[in-house]
Design a protein around this motif. Structure first.
Motif, PDB file in Angstrom:
ATOM      1  N   ARG A  21       0.831  -1.185   0.000  1.00 41.05           N
ATOM      2  CA  ARG A  21       0.000   0.000   0.000  1.00 41.05           C
ATOM      3  C   ARG A  21       0.874   1.246   0.000  1.00 41.05           C
ATOM      4  O   ARG A  21       1.871   1.328   0.710  1.00 41.05           O
ATOM      5  CB  ARG A  21      -0.918  -0.011   1.221  1.00 41.05           C
ATOM      6  N   ASP A  22       0.468   2.250  -0.771  1.00 33.40           N
ATOM      7  CA  ASP A  22       1.269   3.459  -0.902  1.00 33.40           C
ATOM      8  C   ASP A  22       1.419   4.215   0.411  1.00 33.40           C
ATOM      9  O   ASP A  22       2.404   4.918   0.616  1.00 33.40           O
ATOM     10  CB  ASP A  22       0.649   4.393  -1.952  1.00 33.40           C
ATOM     11  N   GLU A  23       0.450   4.072   1.311  1.00 32.94           N
ATOM     12  CA  GLU A  23       0.515   4.841   2.554  1.00 32.94           C
ATOM     13  C   GLU A  23       1.270   4.097   3.662  1.00 32.94           C
ATOM     14  O   GLU A  23       1.491   4.649   4.744  1.00 32.94           O
ATOM     15  CB  GLU A  23      -0.891   5.190   3.045  1.00 32.94           C
ATOM     16  N   ALA A  24       1.651   2.844   3.431  1.00 36.74           N
ATOM     17  CA  ALA A  24       2.362   2.056   4.438  1.00 36.74           C
ATOM     18  C   ALA A  24       3.846   1.999   4.082  1.00 36.74           C
ATOM     19  O   ALA A  24       4.213   1.672   2.958  1.00 36.74           O
ATOM     20  CB  ALA A  24       1.786   0.649   4.530  1.00 36.74           C
ATOM     21  N   LEU A  25       4.717   2.319   5.049  1.00 36.40           N
ATOM     22  CA  LEU A  25       6.151   2.366   4.792  1.00 36.40           C
ATOM     23  C   LEU A  25       6.906   1.762   5.975  1.00 36.40           C
ATOM     24  O   LEU A  25       6.684   2.137   7.124  1.00 36.40           O
ATOM     25  CB  LEU A  25       6.616   3.815   4.588  1.00 36.40           C
ATOM     26  N   THR A  26       7.807   0.820   5.674  1.00 34.60           N
ATOM     27  CA  THR A  26       8.652   0.210   6.692  1.00 34.60           C
ATOM     28  C   THR A  26      10.060   0.761   6.570  1.00 34.60           C
ATOM     29  O   THR A  26      10.693   0.640   5.519  1.00 34.60           O
ATOM     30  CB  THR A  26       8.673  -1.321   6.554  1.00 34.60           C
ATOM     31  N   VAL A  27      10.529   1.387   7.653  1.00 29.53           N
ATOM     32  CA  VAL A  27      11.846   2.026   7.693  1.00 29.53           C
ATOM     33  C   VAL A  27      12.705   1.309   8.725  1.00 29.53           C
ATOM     34  O   VAL A  27      12.291   1.124   9.872  1.00 29.53           O
ATOM     35  CB  VAL A  27      11.744   3.519   8.067  1.00 29.53           C
ATOM     36  N   ASN A  28      13.898   0.902   8.330  1.00 32.00           N
ATOM     37  CA  ASN A  28      14.826   0.231   9.227  1.00 32.00           C
ATOM     38  C   ASN A  28      16.049   1.121   9.420  1.00 32.00           C
ATOM     39  O   ASN A  28      16.654   1.569   8.441  1.00 32.00           O
ATOM     40  CB  ASN A  28      15.239  -1.123   8.638  1.00 32.00           C
ATOM     41  N   THR A  29      16.406   1.417  10.664  1.00 31.55           N
ATOM     42  CA  THR A  29      17.568   2.251  10.938  1.00 31.55           C
ATOM     43  C   THR A  29      18.432   1.616  12.025  1.00 31.55           C
ATOM     44  O   THR A  29      17.965   0.729  12.755  1.00 31.55           O
ATOM     45  CB  THR A  29      17.183   3.667  11.411  1.00 31.55           C
ATOM     46  N   ILE A  30      19.672   2.078  12.132  1.00 31.08           N
ATOM     47  CA  ILE A  30      20.504   1.643  13.245  1.00 31.08           C
ATOM     48  C   ILE A  30      19.967   2.274  14.530  1.00 31.08           C
ATOM     49  O   ILE A  30      19.394   3.358  14.506  1.00 31.08           O
ATOM     50  CB  ILE A  30      21.978   2.002  12.999  1.00 31.08           C
ATOM     51  N   PRO A  31      20.136   1.587  15.677  1.00 30.16           N
ATOM     52  CA  PRO A  31      19.469   2.034  16.909  1.00 30.16           C
ATOM     53  C   PRO A  31      19.765   3.471  17.304  1.00 30.16           C
ATOM     54  O   PRO A  31      18.861   4.218  17.678  1.00 30.16           O
ATOM     55  CB  PRO A  31      19.995   1.040  17.954  1.00 30.16           C
ATOM     56  N   GLY A  32      21.022   3.907  17.255  1.00 27.55           N
ATOM     57  CA  GLY A  32      21.348   5.261  17.696  1.00 27.55           C
ATOM     58  C   GLY A  32      20.663   6.330  16.882  1.00 27.55           C
ATOM     59  O   GLY A  32      20.209   7.347  17.422  1.00 27.55           O
ATOM     60  N   VAL A  33      20.577   6.136  15.576  1.00 23.85           N
ATOM     61  CA  VAL A  33      19.916   7.110  14.707  1.00 23.85           C
ATOM     62  C   VAL A  33      18.415   7.117  14.960  1.00 23.85           C
ATOM     63  O   VAL A  33      17.771   8.174  14.929  1.00 23.85           O
ATOM     64  CB  VAL A  33      20.222   6.793  13.228  1.00 23.85           C
ATOM     65  N   MET A  34      17.861   5.959  15.230  1.00 24.32           N
ATOM     66  CA  MET A  34      16.421   5.876  15.492  1.00 24.32           C
ATOM     67  C   MET A  34      16.038   6.752  16.678  1.00 24.32           C
ATOM     68  O   MET A  34      15.146   7.604  16.583  1.00 24.32           O
ATOM     69  CB  MET A  34      16.037   4.418  15.768  1.00 24.32           C
ATOM     70  N   THR A  35      16.706   6.579  17.810  1.00 27.49           N
ATOM     71  CA  THR A  35      16.283   7.267  19.034  1.00 27.49           C
ATOM     72  C   THR A  35      16.771   8.711  19.107  1.00 27.49           C
ATOM     73  O   THR A  35      16.063   9.570  19.631  1.00 27.49           O
ATOM     74  CB  THR A  35      16.793   6.500  20.263  1.00 27.49           C
ATOM     75  N   SER A  71      14.489  -1.095  14.302  1.00 25.27           N
ATOM     76  CA  SER A  71      15.825  -0.695  14.718  1.00 25.27           C
ATOM     77  C   SER A  71      16.723  -1.917  14.710  1.00 25.27           C
ATOM     78  O   SER A  71      16.477  -2.885  15.429  1.00 25.27           O
ATOM     79  CB  SER A  71      15.773  -0.079  16.129  1.00 25.27           C
ATOM     80  N   SER A  72      17.771  -1.879  13.873  1.00 30.22           N
ATOM     81  CA  SER A  72      18.641  -3.042  13.740  1.00 30.22           C
ATOM     82  C   SER A  72      19.945  -2.644  13.074  1.00 30.22           C
ATOM     83  O   SER A  72      19.994  -1.693  12.296  1.00 30.22           O
ATOM     84  CB  SER A  72      17.942  -4.126  12.905  1.00 30.22           C
ATOM     85  N   THR A  73      21.000  -3.387  13.384  1.00 33.75           N
ATOM     86  CA  THR A  73      22.274  -3.217  12.683  1.00 33.75           C
ATOM     87  C   THR A  73      22.496  -4.321  11.669  1.00 33.75           C
ATOM     88  O   THR A  73      23.508  -4.326  10.972  1.00 33.75           O
ATOM     89  CB  THR A  73      23.450  -3.210  13.681  1.00 33.75           C
ATOM     90  N   ASP A  74      21.565  -5.282  11.597  1.00 31.54           N
ATOM     91  CA  ASP A  74      21.712  -6.402  10.674  1.00 31.54           C
ATOM     92  C   ASP A  74      21.553  -5.947   9.229  1.00 31.54           C
ATOM     93  O   ASP A  74      20.842  -4.981   8.936  1.00 31.54           O
ATOM     94  CB  ASP A  74      20.667  -7.483  10.975  1.00 31.54           C
ATOM     95  N   LEU A  75      22.201  -6.661   8.331  1.00 28.95           N
ATOM     96  CA  LEU A  75      22.008  -6.408   6.913  1.00 28.95           C
ATOM     97  C   LEU A  75      20.573  -6.749   6.526  1.00 28.95           C
ATOM     98  O   LEU A  75      19.972  -7.684   7.068  1.00 28.95           O
ATOM     99  CB  LEU A  75      22.982  -7.243   6.084  1.00 28.95           C
TER     100      LEU A  75
END
Length: 308
Positions: free
Chosen positions: A89-103, A126-130
């Motif tokens: 869906r165009d309105e749904a977005l999953t964003v993955n970031t490293i923990p420090g940048v997230m918070t 929030s993850s550092t995994d590839l």
């Protein structure tokens, strides 16, 4: 043998690849106990032990490795083939970031994004995994490093600076010491890493009182906040702590390092309306942040400074 469901085999492959039921549970959208139960059910149905379970995670048994070798490539191939048919869906977005940048960087700015695009539904990870964009339900990631990432669009958002930081309590204990001369201060981190670069950058003797090293930036900066020693703080995470009065900057110099923060995504995701909205917004925020941090000489007028 009764027929085994494809879902159960997919869960096994995820758990086997992750080597940790907690991480695998997040990826499969199950609780840890539910995933563990599913894996025991699979072991019972094939009458083979697949995992050795320990306090630090799980490891495949020889039988488990044979099963992974036999089915892993096929499960992953099916996931890749079906990815193009999944409803996005165009309105749904999953964003993955490293923990420090997230918070420290992303979350404090998100209210502006939500206000500008109230229809956007964000799923923040929030993850550092590839991330495997063909397999993982992720649209875009923010990563730290030199870049670029092979086969993906990689857009540098902003640079990173480092500087020595310490807790007010440590500053009080060391009130007679010179914050520009760190040779007598207790230091945190790797003496052969950034501290060596800092010594060369500032043309000062290499400090020698290293009291602890850490394998994550979050742990390093937490130790600094607790007054354990002086850390070379990455400003994207340390600056909010300085502004909150939890840390102080020592001296008056920064070191800009080669690594930076990048927006990374597959080229074919730009047809996603939510991703385009997020991309435009995060680039605008990054420009403002870069301009602020780029004014290194004037920045210290706005944050607490160490006392001499």
């Amino acid at each position: 043998m009764p027929r085994i469901s494809l879902d159960l085999l997919q869960q096994f492959v995820v758990a086997a690849r992750a080597g940790n039921f907690s991480r695998a549970a997040e990826q499969t959208h199950l609780t840890v106990s539910a995933l563990s139960h599913q894996m025991r059910q699979l072991e019972q149905r094939i009458e083979r032990k697949l995992f050795d379970r320990g306090p630090r995670g799980v490891q495949l048994t020889p039988e488990g490795q044979r099963l992974l070798d036999a089915i892993g490539i096929h499960i992953e191939g099916m996931d890749r083939a079906l990815a193009a048919y999944r409803c996005r869906r165009d309105e749904a977005l999953t964003v993955n970031t490293i923990p420090g940048v997230m918070t420290s960087w992303l979350v404090p700015r998100l209210p502006q994004l939500v206000a500008a695009h109230p229809e956007l539904e964000l799923n923040l990870q929030s993850s550092t995994d590839l991330v495997d964009f063909d397999r993982d339900p992720v649209d875009v990631v923010i990563r730290y490093g030199l870049g670029p990432w092979h086969g993906l669009v990689s857009e540098r958002l902003f640079d990173e600076w480092i500087a020595p930081v310490a807790a007010p309590a440590l500053m009080e204990r060391m009130r007679d010491a010179d914050p520009e001369d760190l040779s007598t201060w207790p230091l945190l981190g790797d003496p052969s890493g950034r501290w060596k670069e800092w010594s060369e950058h500032t043309d000062t003797p290499m400090p020698h009182r290293f009291v602890a090293q850490f394998d994550t930036t979050d742990a390093l900066q937490r130790a600094a906040v607790e007054g354990m020693g002086v850390a070379l703080g990455r400003m994207v995470m340390a600056r909010p702590l300085v502004e909150a009065g939890l840390l102080c900057l020592l001296g008056s110099r920064y070191l800009k390092i080669p690594e930076g923060y990048h927006l990374v995504y597959p080229a074919d995701r730009l047809d996603h309306v939510g991703l385009r909205q997020f991309r435009d917004w995060v680039h605008a925020e990054a420009v403002r942040y870069q301009q602020t941090m780029g004014a290194v000489s004037g920045e210290r007028k706005h944050v607490p400074r160490a006392r001499r």
